[in-house]
Design an enzyme around this catalytic site. Sequence first.
Site, PDB file in Angstrom:
ATOM      1  N   CYS A 100      29.726  91.296  64.234  1.00  0.00           N
ATOM      2  CA  CYS A 100      30.514  90.157  64.780  1.00  0.00           C
ATOM      3  C   CYS A 100      30.833  90.404  66.377  1.00  0.00           C
ATOM      4  O   CYS A 100      31.147  91.530  66.969  1.00  0.00           O
ATOM      5  CB  CYS A 100      31.856  90.150  64.356  1.00  0.00           C
ATOM      6  SG  CYS A 100      33.215  89.277  65.061  1.00  0.00           S
ATOM      7  N   CYS A 104      33.890  83.901  69.627  1.00  0.00           N
ATOM      8  CA  CYS A 104      33.979  82.421  69.323  1.00  0.00           C
ATOM      9  C   CYS A 104      35.424  82.311  68.857  1.00  0.00           C
ATOM     10  O   CYS A 104      35.595  81.060  68.868  1.00  0.00           O
ATOM     11  CB  CYS A 104      33.335  82.488  67.703  1.00  0.00           C
ATOM     12  SG  CYS A 104      31.848  83.810  67.685  1.00  0.00           S
ATOM     13  N   THR A 191      40.377  89.509  65.901  1.00  0.00           N
ATOM     14  CA  THR A 191      39.141  89.945  66.089  1.00  0.00           C
ATOM     15  C   THR A 191      38.810  90.056  67.665  1.00  0.00           C
ATOM     16  O   THR A 191      39.194  89.274  68.430  1.00  0.00           O
ATOM     17  CB  THR A 191      38.291  88.978  65.704  1.00  0.00           C
ATOM     18  OG1 THR A 191      38.377  88.930  64.156  1.00  0.00           O
ATOM     19  CG2 THR A 191      36.654  89.223  66.024  1.00  0.00           C
ATOM     20  N   GLU A 259      39.325  94.745  64.598  1.00  0.00           N
ATOM     21  CA  GLU A 259      40.503  93.766  64.692  1.00  0.00           C
ATOM     22  C   GLU A 259      41.708  94.671  64.714  1.00  0.00           C
ATOM     23  O   GLU A 259      41.547  95.832  64.799  1.00  0.00           O
ATOM     24  CB  GLU A 259      40.463  93.090  63.155  1.00  0.00           C
ATOM     25  CG  GLU A 259      39.701  91.900  62.980  1.00  0.00           C
ATOM     26  CD  GLU A 259      37.995  92.167  62.783  1.00  0.00           C
ATOM     27  OE1 GLU A 259      37.934  93.161  62.478  1.00  0.00           O
ATOM     28  OE2 GLU A 259      37.297  91.228  62.950  1.00  0.00           O
ATOM     29  N   HIS A 294      35.976  77.135  63.390  1.00  0.00           N
ATOM     30  CA  HIS A 294      35.557  78.468  62.834  1.00  0.00           C
ATOM     31  C   HIS A 294      34.849  78.717  61.767  1.00  0.00           C
ATOM     32  O   HIS A 294      33.868  79.386  61.641  1.00  0.00           O
ATOM     33  CB  HIS A 294      37.016  79.648  62.910  1.00  0.00           C
ATOM     34  CG  HIS A 294      36.630  81.269  63.211  1.00  0.00           C
ATOM     35  ND1 HIS A 294      35.796  81.375  64.343  1.00  0.00           N
ATOM     36  CD2 HIS A 294      36.554  82.141  62.684  1.00  0.00           C
ATOM     37  CE1 HIS A 294      35.773  82.774  64.465  1.00  0.00           C
ATOM     38  NE2 HIS A 294      36.261  83.195  63.239  1.00  0.00           N
ATOM     39  N   TYR A 298      30.617  80.366  60.813  1.00  0.00           N
ATOM     40  CA  TYR A 298      30.160  81.444  59.649  1.00  0.00           C
ATOM     41  C   TYR A 298      28.762  81.206  59.215  1.00  0.00           C
ATOM     42  O   TYR A 298      28.297  81.999  58.895  1.00  0.00           O
ATOM     43  CB  TYR A 298      31.326  81.508  58.602  1.00  0.00           C
ATOM     44  CG  TYR A 298      32.323  82.626  58.982  1.00  0.00           C
ATOM     45  CD1 TYR A 298      33.204  82.191  60.146  1.00  0.00           C
ATOM     46  CD2 TYR A 298      32.699  83.453  58.098  1.00  0.00           C
ATOM     47  CE1 TYR A 298      34.017  83.320  60.566  1.00  0.00           C
ATOM     48  CE2 TYR A 298      33.540  84.329  58.397  1.00  0.00           C
ATOM     49  CZ  TYR A 298      34.236  84.369  59.572  1.00  0.00           C
ATOM     50  OH  TYR A 298      35.074  85.444  60.063  1.00  0.00           O
ATOM     51  N   CYS A 301      26.777  82.762  62.447  1.00  0.00           N
ATOM     52  CA  CYS A 301      26.938  84.337  63.028  1.00  0.00           C
ATOM     53  C   CYS A 301      26.458  85.153  61.813  1.00  0.00           C
ATOM     54  O   CYS A 301      25.698  86.085  62.133  1.00  0.00           O
ATOM     55  CB  CYS A 301      28.074  84.771  63.377  1.00  0.00           C
ATOM     56  SG  CYS A 301      29.448  84.524  62.194  1.00  0.00           S
ATOM     57  N   GLU A 445      35.274  90.838  55.707  1.00  0.00           N
ATOM     58  CA  GLU A 445      35.197  89.830  56.720  1.00  0.00           C
ATOM     59  C   GLU A 445      34.646  88.664  56.383  1.00  0.00           C
ATOM     60  O   GLU A 445      35.250  87.334  56.676  1.00  0.00           O
ATOM     61  CB  GLU A 445      34.488  90.448  57.893  1.00  0.00           C
ATOM     62  CG  GLU A 445      34.994  90.173  59.353  1.00  0.00           C
ATOM     63  CD  GLU A 445      34.677  88.598  59.776  1.00  0.00           C
ATOM     64  OE1 GLU A 445      33.733  88.259  59.259  1.00  0.00           O
ATOM     65  OE2 GLU A 445      35.581  88.150  60.412  1.00  0.00           O
TER      66      GLU A 445
HETATM   67 FE1  SF4 Z   1      32.778  86.992  64.762  1.00  0.00          FE
HETATM   68 FE2  SF4 Z   1      31.503  85.249  63.455  1.00  0.00          FE
HETATM   69 FE3  SF4 Z   1      33.939  84.774  63.681  1.00  0.00          FE
HETATM   70 FE4  SF4 Z   1      32.175  84.723  65.746  1.00  0.00          FE
HETATM   71  S1  SF4 Z   1      32.373  83.326  64.172  1.00  0.00           S
HETATM   72  S2  SF4 Z   1      34.276  85.764  65.831  1.00  0.00           S
HETATM   73  S3  SF4 Z   1      30.716  86.471  65.493  1.00  0.00           S
HETATM   74  S4  SF4 Z   1      33.052  86.327  62.475  1.00  0.00           S
HETATM   75 FE    FE Z   2      35.953  86.063  62.041  1.00  0.00          FE
END
Ligand code: SF4
Ligand code: FE
Length: 488
Positions: A100, A104, A191, A259, A294, A298, A301, A445
């Site tokens: 990660c 984002c 995060t 985190e 968000h 997912y 990423c 996660e």
């Molecule tokens: Fe991390 Fe994915 Fe969330 Fe971006 S979208 S902060 S890479 S878990």
């Molecule tokens: Fe996340």
Amino acid sequence: MKIKNGAEYIRSLREVHPRVYYKGRRIEDVTRHPATAPHVRSAAMTYALAAKKEYADLATATSHITGRRISRFTHIHQNVEDLIKKVRLLRLLGQKTGSCFQRCVGLDGINAVYSVAYEIDKKHGTGYLERFKKWLTYIQDDNLMVVGAMTDPKGDRSKGPAEQDDPDQYVHVVDRRKDGLVIRGAKLHMTGGVNSHEILIMPTMGMDERSKEYAIVCALPVDAPGVTMVFGRQTGDDRRDKGERLDVGKPSFGSVGGEAVIAFEDVFIPSDRVFMDGEVDLTGTLVYRFAAHHRANYGACKTGLMDVLIGAIACLTEVQGTAKGSHVRDKITEMTHLCETLYSSSIACSALGWPTPSGAYMVDTMLANVCKQNVTRFHFEVARLALDLAGGFIATLPSQYDLESEDVGHLVRKYFSGVAGIPPEDRMKLARLIEAMTGGTALVESMHGAGSPQAQRIMIYRESNLEKKKGLAKALLGIPGKRRERKS
Ligand code: SF4
Ligand code: FE
């Protein structure tokens, strides 16, 4: 952009001094500490790609406020193309880091707050959007990393914010001064918190009139007086403490995001950094927009991570001499199918993006929820297939110390070699990478990041438009839309 590349980002972090604790001790420099440095390097990749010509189109954008070139991680999405470019960028970053890269959360936060600030102003005659734009211009021009801070501890979850025995279970205003607010409380699972420059605080859920003091959106520097962070543990972090190379899985990058708990003990926020103060009627919209952005991420990423995992498994089967087996190919095909299905939903919810009244673009919220819900299943299935193909030695592998031991090194070398000519170190490295990418923290996660599965199910049901679907069925059957009341 003031910070121009990854190295400058890392240097910039040495100029801020957040109060960070880990295993009971203060971390003075997050860029050098073994627990935090891998996450710093993951986030640095967001800066590094923007500096490279071949990635500039994905990793940068033109600010709609200033017309200047900025990082895409500080951009307000202006159209569907922006949403899709973001998705492609996130997958690319997942592929480059296998972890990660954290940035984002701030991007989703600024996009949600921007559109909602506009709507609060229209409804309540406030002036939040202009304030927010001023702060955002600073973030864009200096190219800062923002941690989007939403999740409160919540204390007794059967009670709302204002009914808690301990009012600090939700971030709230404890004092009002003529030039700003004083807040207290905490945010969990933050995060990238320890390696950000700024914190953007948002309410954790929709609120009602009783919770006015909890309906706060504001921004502050990570090292503002009264801010303390406690960095969380991750699977295998002891291996990093000891500087192990081979057993660490991803030597350069983090296990997942990195985190922290961020506590606010009577922190002063100047008025020009307050972007919501008591407008409870729009808290639900804000939370929903942030979560949908968000959740859309997912499928991007995490597919980048799955690309790395699939690659690692393909390499390992070659090293072990099983690559040509038909069941191996079939399982790799299934992993790829699941990965691309996830990516499709991330692209789809972006392709159906729509403009909010502010002009900022939102993803299709139903498809974004479906996307994240599928991550909570498909990522686990991809991991299960990876472990199936890797074999049990992932769980029983001796350490780097044994490989290098004068007494037993020759035994480890001999019995952990595979296909002739390939050093056992390669097999061990691949095994550790697969272990790191399928182990505890990484999958937790995927399950709970961007909201636990039940949160998506609630939204999917709410948006399912059952009345319309019932109407479709009834129309096909010639059943009238509304039943007439029976006269008795
Ligand atoms: Fe991390 Fe994915 Fe969330 Fe971006 S979208 S902060 S890479 S878990
Ligand atoms: Fe996340």
